[in-house]
Scaffold this motif. Sequence first.
Motif, short mmCIF file in Angstrom:
data_model
loop_
_atom_site.label_atom_id
_atom_site.label_comp_id
_atom_site.label_asym_id
_atom_site.label_seq_id
_atom_site.Cartn_x
_atom_site.Cartn_y
_atom_site.Cartn_z
N LEU A 736 0.81 -1.22 0.00
CA LEU A 736 0.00 0.00 0.00
C LEU A 736 0.84 1.26 0.00
O LEU A 736 0.43 2.30 -0.54
CB LEU A 736 -0.94 -0.01 1.20
N ARG A 742 0.39 0.54 -5.99
CA ARG A 742 -0.95 1.15 -5.94
C ARG A 742 -1.47 1.39 -7.37
O ARG A 742 -2.67 1.22 -7.65
CB ARG A 742 -0.92 2.45 -5.16
N LYS A 746 -4.78 -0.11 -8.92
CA LYS A 746 -5.78 0.78 -9.50
C LYS A 746 -6.10 0.36 -10.93
O LYS A 746 -7.27 0.34 -11.35
CB LYS A 746 -5.25 2.21 -9.47
#
Length: 777
Positions: A736, A742, A746
């Motif tokens: 994270l 990330r 996404k």
Amino acid sequence: MTCRWKLLILALSFFLIMVLSVSADCPQGFNKKNNKKETDCTDINECEEDVQRCGENTICMNTNGSYNCQCKGGFRSPTRKVNFTDGRCIDIQECLEIKDICGPNAKCENAIPYYSCTCDDGFISTTGNKTFRHDQNATCEDINECQKGNACGQNALCHNTQGSYYCVCNAGFGLKSGRLNFSGNLEQCEDINECQKGNPCGQNASCNNTQGSYYCICNAGFTNYGKKTSRCTELNCDVFKAINGLEEKFPIVKQLNKRCQELTGDKSQNHSDQTNQTEEDLLKRLQSEIDRLLSSEFLKDRRRVSTFLDLVEKILRLIGAVTEMPGRNTTSTHTELEMLVDHGSVIPKRNTTLSTKHAKLDIQMEMAAGEPAYYPGFTTVSLMSYSNLENSTDGFFNGMKPQKNQSFKINSKVATVTVSNRNTSHLKTPVNLTLYHLEEQANQTFHICVFWDSSLNGGSWSDRGCSVAESSLEYTSCSCNHLGTFAILTAHNEIEEKFEFHLIIWVFLSLSLICLFISILTFSMIRSIKSPRTTIHLNLCISLFIANLVVLAGISHIENQDGCTVVTGILHFSYLATFLWMCLDSVQLFRMIMLVLNTNFKTLHMMAAAYGVPAVIVAISALANSKGHGTERYCWVTQGFIWNYFGPACVIIIVNIFFFFITVWKLAQKFSSVNPDLDDLHKIEAFTISALAQLFVLGNTWIFGSFQFQENHTAMAYLTIFGSLEGVMLFTVYCLFSRQVREEYKHALTRICAPRKKSDRKAHVSKKAQDTRECQL
């Protein structure tokens, strides 16, 4: 004057004139030699003249031109001169002037001219002469009257002393005067009629006097155990009758019952089939049968244990009573026995110590003998320890009163103490018994001295009448006011494990497993982030995932010993592998900063180190102690081998801390340089922060959490809760907090939720490739 006198005077005058004329030229003490020159003079020997020049007790010694007088032996001059020409010699008083001239044990008498030495009564000179002098090398030595004939007569023993001797009557004889000893022929030892003085055989026997002794004839039902001069006491042979099926498992009881009947003089029993075994044979057979019972499951019942221990005490008391001095010391497969025996009409009053490999007894013989009125004429003390009886009796704690959350466990071998005194339920003087621990216990435990109480629910351990005198890690010393069978209990104060506590651990471990599984998928499937460090993180998450899964599934299943051993081995291996991957991560970071940014380890080498070293440690631990896996509550390494885990883990943490400090220091130097490469430095800074977070998570919480398997501390329990969130923390730090990861998450979510057009996808791929080139190490 007549003519005759005138002629005489003229003759004398002429002679005098002639003498003076002859010696006028020589000094005093010399005269001229005859027929020689007038100048030759010769010495005059005054000692040969008729005139006595020196007097009595002297010796005349001629000298050149004179003479000297010397005193004879034993005399001296009043002036103490050795040589003199006038005076006299007097006798020397050697006895007064020379102290101890005759030596010890002698007296001196003066004589003229010398002295004489005479030995005192009871002594004789070494030369055999009645008198002697010290210059004759003679001394006075003791005369051993006991070697010269029968100085004391019959029925007496002679004792020589310096200069004398004394006689003591043999046992059973005495003097009419009542004196204890004598010398000479004034008195003689006579037989004592013991049967007329008190009642040495007791009320349950008849006494018969003999020359110098006596013997007792016991009434039916009473015995003196074959010792004819011992008091007769009651012997109840019913105690050797078979009870609770022991007649089949304990055949020696039948034989001892026959032996008991023989000792009591019961003629109604048939002893024709009895073998004449010695007491040593009986002891060996007793220990052999005890070994057989302890090797079976027969003593799992508490009532059988009570009957067994009660019979062992009675058997040891019976065998000890017929055993000769000083006793026996025997060992078998499951027992060890030391027996002390003392015979005599007088009760012994000394302290004695008996010891086996697992126990030591300090006891007063006077207490072991019992009251004088019931003293049978012998004293026996027995200490028997059992090698595995604690396994049969562990769990019978009805006689204990535990506190809240307290449990007991036997932590010593079981030992039985038996004495000839039958009244040992409440002793005036406590006995001290030391029992050695089976295991060294942690600080949250304490030890309790207990004995087997057959009156509690058929049999149970109880601490009544016993207290701890001294306790250490190796042993505990007990002080008890009664005898019996003893052991040491370890009391554990357990924390109260609530359901909520277990629920939190289960939830957190499950959450960590989910996060670790996502991290494993991330590091293994996303190609854009793959690097040597992500390989390390991947294997770190795999090792921790396996450890958490095994903890959740099987760490509390201790009922299956083999399965518990497998669980412990997997946990031991997984945690050590986790720490080693963490160590490789810190060393890799150190090499990147100190050497070249893209310097990496080979994957094969890392795999061999991170998985090979734990495998070797676990294998050595299993071979060294195959039973060292599984505590009382968890499937984990036992306390004696816990450092097989803590040792490598602590070494790895220390190495990590060392490399992290150097890394941070070098990083600070690079930031302070004139033209630092900020992109690389920010990347390394991020790696360092994540590695430090990893060290805190894995280094601290699992070291503390592992103590939860050993000690019951509440603080350790709550640290274990934080340790169960390790998977969540690693997922947060490595996934994270990473911008690149990330973006991949996404992108994946975008593709799943709202698929974009092909043109947009191409633009995104182009941008991702550009970002990858920027972030790649």
